[in-house]
Design a protein around this motif. Structure first.
Motif, PDB file in Angstrom:
ATOM      1  N   ARG B 549       0.837  -1.195   0.000  1.00 55.44           N
ATOM      2  CA  ARG B 549       0.000   0.000   0.000  1.00 55.44           C
ATOM      3  C   ARG B 549       0.871   1.244   0.000  1.00 55.44           C
ATOM      4  O   ARG B 549       2.088   1.177   0.152  1.00 55.44           O
TER       5      ARG B 549
ATOM      6  N   LYS C  47     -12.979   1.380   6.611  1.00 54.92           N
ATOM      7  CA  LYS C  47     -12.326   2.224   5.611  1.00 54.92           C
ATOM      8  C   LYS C  47     -10.850   2.442   5.963  1.00 54.92           C
ATOM      9  O   LYS C  47      -9.970   2.319   5.104  1.00 54.92           O
ATOM     10  N   ARG C  50      -8.471  -0.295   5.173  1.00 44.23           N
ATOM     11  CA  ARG C  50      -8.150  -0.503   3.758  1.00 44.23           C
ATOM     12  C   ARG C  50      -7.168   0.515   3.225  1.00 44.23           C
ATOM     13  O   ARG C  50      -6.736   0.430   2.096  1.00 44.23           O
ATOM     14  N   LYS C  51      -6.823   1.502   4.070  1.00 46.51           N
ATOM     15  CA  LYS C  51      -5.997   2.601   3.568  1.00 46.51           C
ATOM     16  C   LYS C  51      -4.510   2.348   3.766  1.00 46.51           C
ATOM     17  O   LYS C  51      -4.097   1.449   4.497  1.00 46.51           O
ATOM     18  N   GLY C 212      -4.554   5.663   8.757  1.00 48.94           N
ATOM     19  CA  GLY C 212      -4.742   4.335   8.201  1.00 48.94           C
ATOM     20  C   GLY C 212      -4.978   3.284   9.279  1.00 48.94           C
ATOM     21  O   GLY C 212      -5.676   3.529  10.258  1.00 48.94           O
TER      22      GLY C 212
END
Lengths: 214, 660, 299
Positions: B549, C47, C50-51, C212
């Motif tokens: 990521r 959310k 997933r960051k 995150g």
């Protein structure tokens, strides 16, 4: 029933602590009023077996005076003197709370030590009475405003009353009325005195009264 | 026992060797450090054997001293103290080899090692001695050798002052011990410890108890007898601070515990006021110690005040034990004493670690001022990691060893609070309150110490240029950090050893209740290990989540202010300010402020300083008054020989007349 | 019967974020707004997980360790808390100490993680956090000691299904715990979770730089902490019914938790936040209440 008495006594203790921890004079007066009402209910509960018209009447007069008339007089005196808060007391509020805990411990200890006849199962009455008396005395000693000191006087009186209810039970009506009358006169006189002190000096800080000394 | 004597001999030999080699400092360091390491290894076996319930070892050497006998004995209590003494001294010695290197050529390394080894040997001897005279001799040797160690950097005035303060304080302490031992000796008819047990009547025992608390308390650093401590510990070289703070203070605790074991041997329970006295002393030392630590911004001074705090916790443990004894509650007594004694060992480990860490920082940046540091974790990763371990441990948090000993003390206190009668529950709830407050404040203090020193950005050039210390310094720290973790996770296994050590205090009746604490410690250690494991798992999980990521590096959120500088970070003083202000009444912090009084920012500054209140308001007036009184006597010192001879003659005459 | 503790543990894990939703909805109701959905925090967590993440250049591994140690510690606390009249999944004599101290461990790492950013705002929040926690700790343990003596047990699982519900002593102890609960969870009147000014925040400002998955862990840990301390209060005040399947008591407990959340929402709607210098007064009051409770139990 016993739980209710217990709850009222705990309420009395909490009201003591609140009055020590509160800086708002109006709040203190309200707490004293509540104490008066609590004590009236306490009298009725403790004398429940020997309920008579006299007991009801005495409790009623007590509640009326301590829960209604005195607070009203004090609140009016406070309003006229423009007192809202006790600023910079001799003993700070956290200190007061800590001392309250210490007073509570002493009160409980005294309660276990004094050979007093109390109603069965009501071991909290004497400590609560002592605590209330200590609180009143402490307020008189540790606060600056004359009004708070009158509040202290009333709390002290409540403590004595609770003590009487707890131990003696049946107080001759005349004595009880006499005490109430004394308190009434005292509050009345102090109210007038506060009013005049305030008019003369623009404040009611009693520690500055010493400057009156010739 | 022969092994232990051999260890003592080795210590002396290596000290003397270091002194003889003083012209070659590096060799002297190695020779000096070899002694403690070898002694520790030698002593490990007998000490562990005794602690595991083995036979008590004793021996007697010929010694031509009136009333004195060189009899030494290693029982579980002594072993419990000797293990940390030798262990920490050995690690400190290894560390010292590198730490003292910058001082080569400036100060005498060889003599420092001689004193170090003498200190270690005398501490061991204090714990072994079974004769009052031998004990006091070792006690004095300990005081003098540590005095010279404190005065190592003797060209600096503040170091000399600190050393003198220490010397005076420690001797005032000894002055209380002498009458105590003498009254024991008089009652027992001998100065041997074997005869001391239970020889005193109740009144005498009370007096001796107070004398022991004052005398040994001065060494241990209880408030308000601690004044030498925040002076002497920062002044000494860091490995010496570690040894002094980690284990030398504990000889005071050892003395107190030993004397207590004599006192409680009398039939009948000890009076309740003994417990109360220890509780009050412990609570005052603990709370004020951590408060003063919080107000400091000198790293080593902060740690020194924390020693006062931890001694307070130990004394609280002993107090819980005494309260339990006097109330006839063996569980409370056993848990209290066990917690106190375990805290002795634990504090040696983490305080030793923290002082070594502070020394490593000092070695790298040459300043102890916390507010000039910052960002050291990047530059000194190992020192930072170990310091963090020590900080968590000293804050008494799971999963490390500090929590275990506090848990035992708490458990004893709760046991008495929940099940005891009011006279037992009342003092013990004070212990709970004191420990809770100390715990919270210790967290505040060590998040400050670790956070400001090691995290954030460097606040000065020295901190920015810092570098990690060498292996000889980091390895001892890593070992101690490992010991912190082991002490937390392996706690259930320590309990049997602790039980044998507690037996002379709480009686054999205490062993059984202490065994019941075993399952509790299994729970505590198990859950602690679980927390540790879970944290590692979550970290791995997070790393796995983030792989592939977008992980970016950016500046810290600056609230829109475009030009932040490291000097804008919160400092140690500002971090502690809300708490120090709240406890203003007790701390009396001095502030020197220059505030801007115009609309646009101009130069402003604030300086805070928290001097020791008891030193300033208790001892300074006392000593000044004594000085004034004694200055009258100075007229006798004319400096003229004839007058002195006259004094001699007069004295002789008076004596003659008096005796005839 | 034996499955009850595990079910409760699972319920805690699952429903903790719900409490915050309920609190926010209550506040919205009082403010005349519609408010965020009750499940908002769940969406936020999903959310955030997933960051990616943004880390400050100043930070080290300590910054990243903060959230994971915090979550691990609060999970241990959750496992120690009994719920709905059943024993906790893990219980032993003295577990109340471990509860207080694992929460201390969580705080330690949150604070050092905040200091790791080198931001003065986060330093400020950290400083306030340790101050309030240090003063709340004695009140917490004193209240627990009072309850423990009342119940005659050293384990939370022995204390919490209160033998005598609504006795004055326990009510006082619970009162002290409510103040500690509000303080520890950074709710009004101690801290305003909705404030948008860094200077006035306490907890929020400490986690300002987390993003995150790190932020997700922190938010979830905070929700769990709310659940843990809330369960302590509910267990002390809400009576359990004997002679019914444990599920019934679980439902009563859950209702208690929801009620507590509503009460917190109401408190936040009707009271203002106190000035920071007055916070110690509130904590002293909590201590006094706990002391009163203890003296009454001791008598």
């Amino acid at each position: 029933m016993e739980n209710l008495v217990e709850a009222i006594l705990v309420g009395l203790l909490i009201s003591d602590m609140t009055v020590l921890a509160s800086s708002r004079v109006a709040g203190c007066i309200r707490v004293t009023a509540m104490q008066g009402l609590l004590l009236g209910v306490l009298t009725l509960l403790l004398q429940a077996e020997a309920m008579s018209l006299r007991v009801v009447l005495m409790a009623g007069i007590g509640m009326l005076l301590k829960g209604g008339v005195f607070p009203y007089l004090l609140a009016r005196a406070g309003k006229e003197a423009g007192v809202q808060r006790e600023v910079e007391p001799f003993v700070g509020y956290i200190g007061s709370v800590l001392l309250a805990v210490a007073m509570l411990v002493v009160a409980v200890w005294l309660g276990t030590r004094l050979p007093l006849q109390v109603h069965a199962g009501q071991t909290l009455v004497v400590p609560a009475a002592f605590m209330t008396m200590f609180t009143g005395l402490f307020l008189i000693v540790a606060r600056r405003k004359a009004l708070t000191q009158v509040v202290g006087f009333l709390v002290f009186e409540n403590g004595i009353y609770a003590f009487g209810v707890a131990t003696v039970g049946e107080v001759p009506a005349l004595v009880e009325l006499g005490v109430l009358l004394d308190a009434f006169v005292a509050v009345f006189v102090m109210g007038i005195a506060i009013y005049h002190i305030n008019r003369e000096f623009d404040h009611i800080d009693t520690d500055q009264l010493s400057s009156l000394k010739g | 026992m022969t092994i232990l004597m051999l260890a003592l001999l080795l210590l002396l030999l290596s000290g003397v060797a270091a002194f003889l080699l003083r012209s070659r400092p590096t060799a002297a360091s190695v020779a000096g450090a070899a002694g403690p390491v070898a002694a520790a290894m030698l002593a490990l076996v007998p000490a562990l054997t005794v602690l595991r319930g083995g036979e008590v070892l004793s021996t007697e050497l010929p010694w031509a001293m009136p009333f004195g006998r060189f009899c030494v004995q290693l029982d579980a209590l002594s072993a419990l103290f000797i293990l940390p003494i030798l262990g920490l001294s050995a690690l400190g010695a290894v560390y010292g080899i590198e730490y003292l290197r910058p001082y080569i050529g400036k100060y005498s390394i060889g003599s420092s090692w001689l004193c170090y080894n003498l200190l270690v040997a005398s501490m061991v001897l204090v714990c072994l001695a079974r004769n009052a005279l031998l004990f006091l001799l070792a006690w004095e040797l300990m005081a003098f050798s540590s005095f010279f160690l404190v005065a190592f950097e003797n060209r600096r005035k503040e170091v000399r002052n600190a050393a003198w303060t220490y010397l005076v304080a420690t001797h005032i302490g000894t002055a209380f011990l002498l009458p105590m031992f003498l009254s024991f000796g008089q009652a027992a008819g001998s100065l041997d410890f074997a005869q001391f047990a239970g020889c005193l009547g109740p009144a005498q025992a009370g007096v001796c108890f107070v004398l022991a608390v004052i005398g040994f308390g001065t060494k241990a650093g209880i408030m308000p007898l601690h004044v030498w401590l925040p002076e002497a510990h920062p002044a000494a070289p860091s490995h010496v601070s570690a040894v002094m703070s980690g284990v030398m203070l504990k000889t005071g605790i050892y003395g107190l515990v030993r004397v207590l074991s004599f006192l409680v041997a009398t039939p009948g329970a000890p009076p309740a006021w003994w417990g109360w006295l220890l509780l009050i002393v412990g609570a005052v030392s603990g709370i004020l110690g951590v408060l003063f630590a919080l107000a400091q911004h000198d790293l080593k001074r902060l740690l020194a005040y924390h020693s006062v705090e931890n001694i307070g916790i130990i004394i609280l443990g002993l107090g819980v034990g005494l309260i339990g004894l006097s109330a006839g509650a063996p569980v409370v007594a056993a848990l209290g004493f066990a917690g106190g004694l375990l805290h002795v060992v634990n504090h040696a480990v983490f305080k030793g670690l923290l002082f070594l860490g502070a020394g490593s920082v000092l070695h790298a940046v040459h300043t102890r001022e916390i507010d000039h540091l910052g960002g050291l974790l990047r530059r000194m990763p190992l020192t930072g990691l170990t310091f963090l371990t020590g900080a968590v441990a000293i804050s008494g948090l799971p999963p490390l060893n500090g929590f275990i000993s506090e848990f035992l003390i708490y458990a004893g206190a709760f046991q008495g609070t929940v099940n005891g009668a009011a006279p037992v529950a009342a003092p013990l709830v004070l212990v709970i309150l004191a420990l809770a407050l100390i715990g919270g404040l210790a967290v505040a203090c060590f998040t400050k110490a670790f956070g400001i020193v090691f995290l954030g950005e460097p606040r000065g050039a020295a901190a920015a240029a810092a570098h990690e210390s060498g292996r000889l310094m980091t390895v001892p720290m890593l070992l101690l950090a490992g010991a912190c973790l082991a002490g937390g996770l392996l706690a259930p296994f320590l309990l049997p050893a602790l039980a044998t050590a507690v037996a002379p205090l709480a009686g054999a009746a205490a062993i059984a209740p202490l065994q019941t604490a075993g399952p509790l410690l299994v729970w505590v250690s198990g859950i602690s290990a679980g927390v540790l494991l879970a944290a590692l798992l979550f970290a791995a999980w997070k790393r796995w989540l983030l792989t592939g990521r977008d992980v970016r590096r950016a500046v810290t959120w600056d609230c829109g202010y475009a030009a932040p500088s490291p000097r804008m970070q919160y400092t140690a003083s500002s971090f502690a300010q809300p708490l120090t202000d709240f406890f203003e009444v007790l701390l009396r912090t001095r502030k020197h402020m220059r505030l801007p009084d115009v609309h646009f920012p101009t130069a402003a500054n604030i300086e805070t300083e928290t001097p020791d209140v008891s030193r300033e308001s208790l001892y300074a007036p006392l000593f000044n008054a004594t000085g004034r009184v004694l200055s009258r006597v100075r007229v006798m010192q004319s400096g003229c020989i004839q007058v002195y001879v006259l004094y001699l003659v007069l004295t002789l005459l008076v004596l003659l007349i008096w005796k005839l | 019967m034996t499955s009850a503790p595990l079910v409760h543990l699972f319920l805690g894990l699952l429903l903790a974020p719900l409490l915050l939703g309920v609190i926010n909805r209550t506040k919205a109701f009082f403010a005349g707004r519609r408010g965020p959905p009750v499940l908002q925090l769940y969406w936020d967590l999903a959310k955030l997980l997933r960051k990616g993440a943004v880390y400050s250049q100043t930070t080290t591994w300590v910054f990243q360790a903060g959230p994971v140690v915090g979550l691990a510690a609060v999970l241990a606390a959750l496992a120690l808390i009994p719920f709905g009249g059943a024993a906790a999944p893990l219980h032993f004599n003295g577990d109340l100490l471990l509860l207080a101290y694992v929460l201390g461990l969580m705080r330690f790492f949150t604070v050092v993680a905040a200091l790791d950013t080198g931001s003065s705002f986060e330093g400020m929040g950290a400083s306030r956090e340790v101050q309030f926690a240090a003063l709340a700790e004695p009140a917490l343990l004193l209240a627990l000691a009072a309850a423990a003596r009342k119940a005659g047990s050293l384990s939370l699982s022995g204390i919490l299904p209160a033998a005598v519900p609504l006795s004055p002593e326990l009510a006082l102890a619970a009162g002290a715990l409510v103040i500690v609960f509000l303080c520890e969870n950074s709710r009004v009147p101690f801290d305003d979770p909705n404030t948008h000014l860094e200077l006035t925040m306490i907890h929020e400002v400490m986690v300002l730089d987390h993003s995150g998955p790190d932020l997700a862990l922190i938010l979830y840990s905070a929700a769990l902490k709310l659940w843990v301390l809330g369960a302590l209060i509910v267990g002390m005040l809400v009576p359990t019914v004997a002679g019914v399947p444990w599920v019934a008591n679980t439902v009563i407990g859950l209702a208690g938790m929801l009620l507590l959340a509503v009460v917190v929402g109401v408190v936040e709607s009707v009271t203002a936040r106190v000035r920071l210098v007055r916070v110690p007064h509130l904590l002293a009051a909590a201590g006094a209440l706990a002391a009163l409770a203890f003296v009454l139990v001791l008598r």
